[in-house]
Design a protein around this motif. Structure first.
Motif, mmCIF file in Angstrom:
data_model
loop_
_atom_site.group_PDB
_atom_site.id
_atom_site.type_symbol
_atom_site.label_atom_id
_atom_site.label_comp_id
_atom_site.label_asym_id
_atom_site.label_seq_id
_atom_site.Cartn_x
_atom_site.Cartn_y
_atom_site.Cartn_z
ATOM 1 N N ASP A 31 0.830 -1.221 0.000
ATOM 2 C CA ASP A 31 0.000 0.000 0.000
ATOM 3 C C ASP A 31 0.860 1.265 0.000
ATOM 4 N N PRO A 32 1.848 1.376 0.901
ATOM 5 C CA PRO A 32 2.717 2.558 0.838
ATOM 6 C C PRO A 32 3.465 2.660 -0.491
ATOM 7 N N ASP A 33 3.894 1.539 -1.036
ATOM 8 C CA ASP A 33 4.603 1.575 -2.324
ATOM 9 C C ASP A 33 3.751 2.233 -3.405
ATOM 10 N N ALA A 34 2.463 1.930 -3.430
ATOM 11 C CA ALA A 34 1.568 2.523 -4.431
ATOM 12 C C ALA A 34 1.459 4.039 -4.230
ATOM 13 N N ILE A 35 1.358 4.470 -2.988
ATOM 14 C CA ILE A 35 1.276 5.906 -2.675
ATOM 15 C C ILE A 35 2.588 6.595 -3.065
ATOM 16 N N LEU A 36 3.704 5.984 -2.716
ATOM 17 C CA LEU A 36 5.018 6.543 -3.032
ATOM 18 C C LEU A 36 5.224 6.657 -4.540
ATOM 19 N N ARG A 47 11.051 5.650 4.543
ATOM 20 C CA ARG A 47 11.781 5.499 5.811
ATOM 21 C C ARG A 47 12.166 6.861 6.392
ATOM 22 N N VAL A 48 12.644 7.758 5.550
ATOM 23 C CA VAL A 48 13.058 9.078 6.034
ATOM 24 C C VAL A 48 11.858 9.836 6.596
ATOM 25 N N VAL A 49 10.769 9.905 5.851
ATOM 26 C CA VAL A 49 9.577 10.624 6.320
ATOM 27 C C VAL A 49 9.058 9.995 7.609
ATOM 28 N N HIS A 50 9.045 8.681 7.670
ATOM 29 C CA HIS A 50 8.549 7.995 8.868
ATOM 30 C C HIS A 50 9.342 8.406 10.107
ATOM 31 N N PHE A 51 10.662 8.265 10.043
ATOM 32 C CA PHE A 51 11.460 8.524 11.244
ATOM 33 C C PHE A 51 11.540 9.999 11.599
ATOM 34 N N VAL A 52 11.579 10.867 10.616
ATOM 35 C CA VAL A 52 11.582 12.304 10.919
ATOM 36 C C VAL A 52 10.248 12.692 11.556
ATOM 37 N N ASP A 53 9.159 12.127 11.075
ATOM 38 C CA ASP A 53 7.852 12.436 11.661
ATOM 39 C C ASP A 53 7.729 11.876 13.080
ATOM 40 N N ARG A 54 8.291 10.702 13.314
ATOM 41 C CA ARG A 54 8.201 10.078 14.637
ATOM 42 C C ARG A 54 9.124 10.741 15.657
ATOM 43 N N GLU A 55 10.223 11.350 15.179
ATOM 44 C CA GLU A 55 11.181 11.991 16.087
ATOM 45 C C GLU A 55 11.481 13.406 15.609
ATOM 46 N N PRO A 56 10.526 14.320 15.759
ATOM 47 C CA PRO A 56 10.752 15.695 15.306
ATOM 48 C C PRO A 56 12.008 16.289 15.943
ATOM 49 N N GLY A 57 12.812 16.937 15.110
ATOM 50 C CA GLY A 57 14.023 17.565 15.608
ATOM 51 C C GLY A 57 15.235 16.653 15.585
ATOM 52 N N MET A 58 15.063 15.436 15.095
ATOM 53 C CA MET A 58 16.235 14.565 15.012
ATOM 54 C C MET A 58 17.238 15.186 14.051
ATOM 55 N N THR A 59 18.496 14.933 14.297
ATOM 56 C CA THR A 59 19.533 15.492 13.436
ATOM 57 C C THR A 59 19.776 14.567 12.254
ATOM 58 N N HIS A 112 1.369 10.038 7.627
ATOM 59 C CA HIS A 112 0.140 9.391 8.101
ATOM 60 C C HIS A 112 -0.493 8.550 6.993
ATOM 61 N N ALA A 113 -0.527 9.084 5.775
ATOM 62 C CA ALA A 113 -1.113 8.346 4.647
ATOM 63 C C ALA A 113 -0.343 7.057 4.374
ATOM 64 N N LEU A 114 0.955 7.070 4.590
ATOM 65 C CA LEU A 114 1.769 5.868 4.390
ATOM 66 C C LEU A 114 1.579 4.865 5.530
ATOM 67 N N ALA A 115 1.452 5.357 6.751
ATOM 68 C CA ALA A 115 1.347 4.479 7.918
ATOM 69 C C ALA A 115 -0.055 3.916 8.121
ATOM 70 N N GLU A 116 -1.064 4.642 7.689
ATOM 71 C CA GLU A 116 -2.448 4.228 7.970
ATOM 72 C C GLU A 116 -2.785 2.842 7.410
ATOM 73 N N PRO A 117 -2.515 2.536 6.155
ATOM 74 C CA PRO A 117 -2.845 1.187 5.678
ATOM 75 C C PRO A 117 -1.992 0.109 6.356
ATOM 76 N N GLN A 118 -0.782 0.446 6.736
ATOM 77 C CA GLN A 118 0.051 -0.519 7.453
ATOM 78 C C GLN A 118 -0.519 -0.783 8.844
ATOM 79 N N SER A 119 -0.987 0.271 9.486
ATOM 80 C CA SER A 119 -1.585 0.125 10.807
ATOM 81 C C SER A 119 -2.859 -0.717 10.751
ATOM 82 N N ARG A 120 -3.657 -0.503 9.716
ATOM 83 C CA ARG A 120 -4.869 -1.322 9.528
ATOM 84 C C ARG A 120 -4.502 -2.792 9.358
#
Length: 155
Positions: A31-36, A47-59, A112-120
């Motif tokens: 599902d995320p592959d289709a969105i990407l 992967r980059v969007v996921h981790f940056v979103d989960r840890e705002p301010g990471m270097t 969120h759009a990438l994680a939502e189908p995975q969470s489901r």
């Protein structure tokens, strides 16, 4: 050929679990592959969007360590995400060379759009598995990570 074993306590290769992991991963990322793909991005962008979103301010250094990739590998992907308005970077307060990363409003929606189908998919699988499944799965997946404890809570 080695026999398919329910576990590997006897030293036999567990082809059944290996194949289930291959198929689970294939479907988990479909599902995320289709969105990407619609946005001209790939799994590295995910992967980059996921981790940056989960840890705002990471270097950038933190992100390199988390993803276990080279600076060169990250540079192109991060530039595309910044240029597309999904991530912005801010100079560090003490060290202006340090770059802290944040998702933008659009980046948060994209993550969120990438994680939502995975969470489901995860919720549906856990519902079929029974009580206590989430903790068992976390321990199992945590145990699969190189250099991790078995709690499944470290990254």
């Amino acid at each position: 050929m080695a026999a398919i074993a329910p576990g590997n306590d006897d030293g036999v290769i567990d082809y059944e679990i290996i194949e289930l992991l291959f198929f689970a991963y294939r479907d988990f990322i479909s599902d995320p592959d289709a969105i990407l793909e619609r946005r001209g991005f790939g799994r590295a962008h995910h992967r980059v969007v996921h981790f940056v979103d989960r840890e705002p301010g990471m270097t950038v250094a933190d992100l390199l360590e988390t993803l276990k990739i080279t600076k060169q590998s990250l540079a192109r992907v991060l530039k595309q995400l910044i240029d597309s308005g999904y991530i912005h970077q801010v100079a560090g307060p003490e060290d202006r060379r340090q770059r802290k990363l944040y998702t933008t409003r659009e980046g948060k929606a994209f993550a969120h759009a990438l994680a939502e189908p995975q969470s489901r998919r995860i919720a549906a699988a856990l519902a079929k598995t029974g009580p206590g499944a989430r903790e068992t799965v976390k321990r199992f997946l945590g145990g699969m990570k190189t250099g991790s404890d078995t709690s499944g809570t470290d990254r």
